[in-house]
Design an enzyme around this catalytic site. Structure first.
Site, PDB file in Angstrom:
ATOM      1  N   HIS A   8       0.519  -1.288  -0.160  1.00 36.65           N
ATOM      2  CA  HIS A   8      -0.212  -0.086   0.207  1.00 36.65           C
ATOM      3  C   HIS A   8       1.638   0.979   0.229  1.00 36.65           C
ATOM      4  O   HIS A   8       1.340   1.938   0.458  1.00 36.65           O
ATOM      5  CB  HIS A   8      -1.101  -0.069   1.553  1.00 36.65           C
ATOM      6  CG  HIS A   8      -1.725   1.011   1.094  1.00 36.65           C
ATOM      7  ND1 HIS A   8      -1.631   1.894   2.118  1.00 36.65           N
ATOM      8  CD2 HIS A   8      -2.590   1.045   0.375  1.00 36.65           C
ATOM      9  CE1 HIS A   8      -2.975   2.957   2.674  1.00 36.65           C
ATOM     10  NE2 HIS A   8      -3.576   2.247   1.460  1.00 36.65           N
ATOM     11  N   GLU A  35       0.321  -0.748  -4.347  1.00 32.54           N
ATOM     12  CA  GLU A  35      -0.478  -0.029  -4.423  1.00 32.54           C
ATOM     13  C   GLU A  35      -0.127   1.907  -4.779  1.00 32.54           C
ATOM     14  O   GLU A  35       0.650   1.944  -3.799  1.00 32.54           O
ATOM     15  CB  GLU A  35      -1.707   0.155  -3.598  1.00 32.54           C
ATOM     16  CG  GLU A  35      -2.917   1.134  -3.744  1.00 32.54           C
ATOM     17  CD  GLU A  35      -2.934   1.816  -3.327  1.00 32.54           C
ATOM     18  OE1 GLU A  35      -4.362   2.651  -3.539  1.00 32.54           O
ATOM     19  OE2 GLU A  35      -2.313   2.714  -2.194  1.00 32.54           O
ATOM     20  N   ASP A  37      -1.023   6.666  -5.247  1.00 30.09           N
ATOM     21  CA  ASP A  37      -2.241   7.372  -5.850  1.00 30.09           C
ATOM     22  C   ASP A  37      -2.229   8.307  -7.295  1.00 30.09           C
ATOM     23  O   ASP A  37      -0.445   8.972  -6.687  1.00 30.09           O
ATOM     24  CB  ASP A  37      -2.563   8.156  -4.818  1.00 30.09           C
ATOM     25  CG  ASP A  37      -3.205   7.052  -3.906  1.00 30.09           C
ATOM     26  OD1 ASP A  37      -4.042   6.176  -3.713  1.00 30.09           O
ATOM     27  OD2 ASP A  37      -2.477   6.437  -2.648  1.00 30.09           O
ATOM     28  N   HIS A  50      -0.848  10.511  -2.291  1.00 28.53           N
ATOM     29  CA  HIS A  50      -2.597  10.695  -2.238  1.00 28.53           C
ATOM     30  C   HIS A  50      -2.947  11.760  -2.343  1.00 28.53           C
ATOM     31  O   HIS A  50      -4.634  11.622  -2.302  1.00 28.53           O
ATOM     32  CB  HIS A  50      -2.118   9.983  -0.110  1.00 28.53           C
ATOM     33  CG  HIS A  50      -3.428   9.225  -0.320  1.00 28.53           C
ATOM     34  ND1 HIS A  50      -4.441   9.314   0.477  1.00 28.53           N
ATOM     35  CD2 HIS A  50      -4.187   8.157  -0.303  1.00 28.53           C
ATOM     36  CE1 HIS A  50      -5.137   9.100   1.088  1.00 28.53           C
ATOM     37  NE2 HIS A  50      -5.562   8.581   0.346  1.00 28.53           N
ATOM     38  N   ASP A 232      -0.063  -2.074   4.283  1.00 27.18           N
ATOM     39  CA  ASP A 232       1.530  -0.356   4.893  1.00 27.18           C
ATOM     40  C   ASP A 232       2.691  -1.707   5.150  1.00 27.18           C
ATOM     41  O   ASP A 232       3.783  -1.042   5.341  1.00 27.18           O
ATOM     42  CB  ASP A 232       0.907  -0.118   5.891  1.00 27.18           C
ATOM     43  CG  ASP A 232      -0.413   1.109   5.507  1.00 27.18           C
ATOM     44  OD1 ASP A 232      -0.500   1.332   3.863  1.00 27.18           O
ATOM     45  OD2 ASP A 232      -0.893   1.682   6.223  1.00 27.18           O
TER      46      ASP A 232
END
Length: 242
Positions: A8, A35, A37, A50, A232
């Site tokens: 993450h 992952e 953003d 993010h 995480d």
């Protein structure tokens, strides 16, 4: 099929989130994917961060919206966040930088469109073009809490892997995912149970809960047969999968 592990924001529990060192750490500890953003700058660059603003993760006097900064301004910011003493200054990467690095490995990449608060004109089209230009289409999952973005992506590409993000309990989410012509669900981990996982997978919908950081929960989701867990702490999760 073995449960995959997605780091993450890279390895956000141990490194500055959404930075190249966090992504490299996830790769180093054996994560199957990362992952990240994306937002878009004033001059149309796609950057990996993010929040819609720079307030939380940048150090110094930087405040305000990503959309109001140019890429050159963004690149001068330090996003080492709470890890500065450990890792020093970290840049905000562009999506293109991540793709250039990803060409050296086989990691899957889950890209989350942060289009809930800011409507970035053309971000879906630009992202998909970059994915295809880099030949990354078989390694990508696109997700968003803004399901309009996912519908737009499906109109552009009939084959790209899409997943709906959601925070609250959703009734029969596999049916909703199919109605939007998406391939997966990314629920907040506290809203998902074994029944939904089994039924979703039975209907051909991948299930990847986020952010699963507790070891007991990790074990539970692995036993339930989740397609992947987003965490995480990818090193911890990989040890449990093995």
């Amino acid at each position: 099929m073995r449960t995959k592990v997605f780091g993450h924001r890279g390895s956000a529990g141990t490194h500055p989130e959404n930075t190249m060192i966090a992504f490299k750490e996830a790769a180093k500890v054996g994560a199957d994917g990362i992952e990240l953003d994306i937002q878009m700058t004033k001059d149309g660059a796609i950057v990996v961060i993010h929040d819609e603003t720079v307030n939380r993760t940048t150090n110094g006097e930087n405040k305000g919206w990503i959309k109001d900064y140019t890429l050159s301004q963004i690149k001068k910011m330090d996003v080492s966040y709470k890890f500065k003493d450990k890792y020093g200054i970290c840049e905000i990467p562009t999506l293109e930088e991540v793709f250039n690095w990803a060409k050296t490995n086989q990691l899957l990449i889950n890209i989350e469109f942060k289009t809930g608060l800011v409507s970035y004109k053309g971000i879906e089209e630009k992202t998909l073009k970059m994915i295809y230009d880099y030949g990354m289409e078989d390694r990508i999952v696109l997700s968003s809490f803004n399901h309009y973005s996912l519908v737009k992506c499906r109109r552009i590409s009939r084959t790209i892997d899409l997943a709906i993000l959601y925070m609250e309990g959703l009734y029969e989410p596999w049916k909703y995912a199919k109605r939007l012509h998406t391939n997966g669900i990314h629920p907040y981990y506290q809203t998902i149970n074994q029944e939904v996982i089994v039924e979703s997978k039975r209907n051909g919908i991948a299930v990847r809960p986020f952010t699963v950081n507790d070891e007991k929960k990790m074990k539970q989701f692995i036993e339930f047969g989740c397609s992947a867990i987003i965490t995480d702490f990818p090193k911890k999760a990989k040890a449990l999968v093995k």
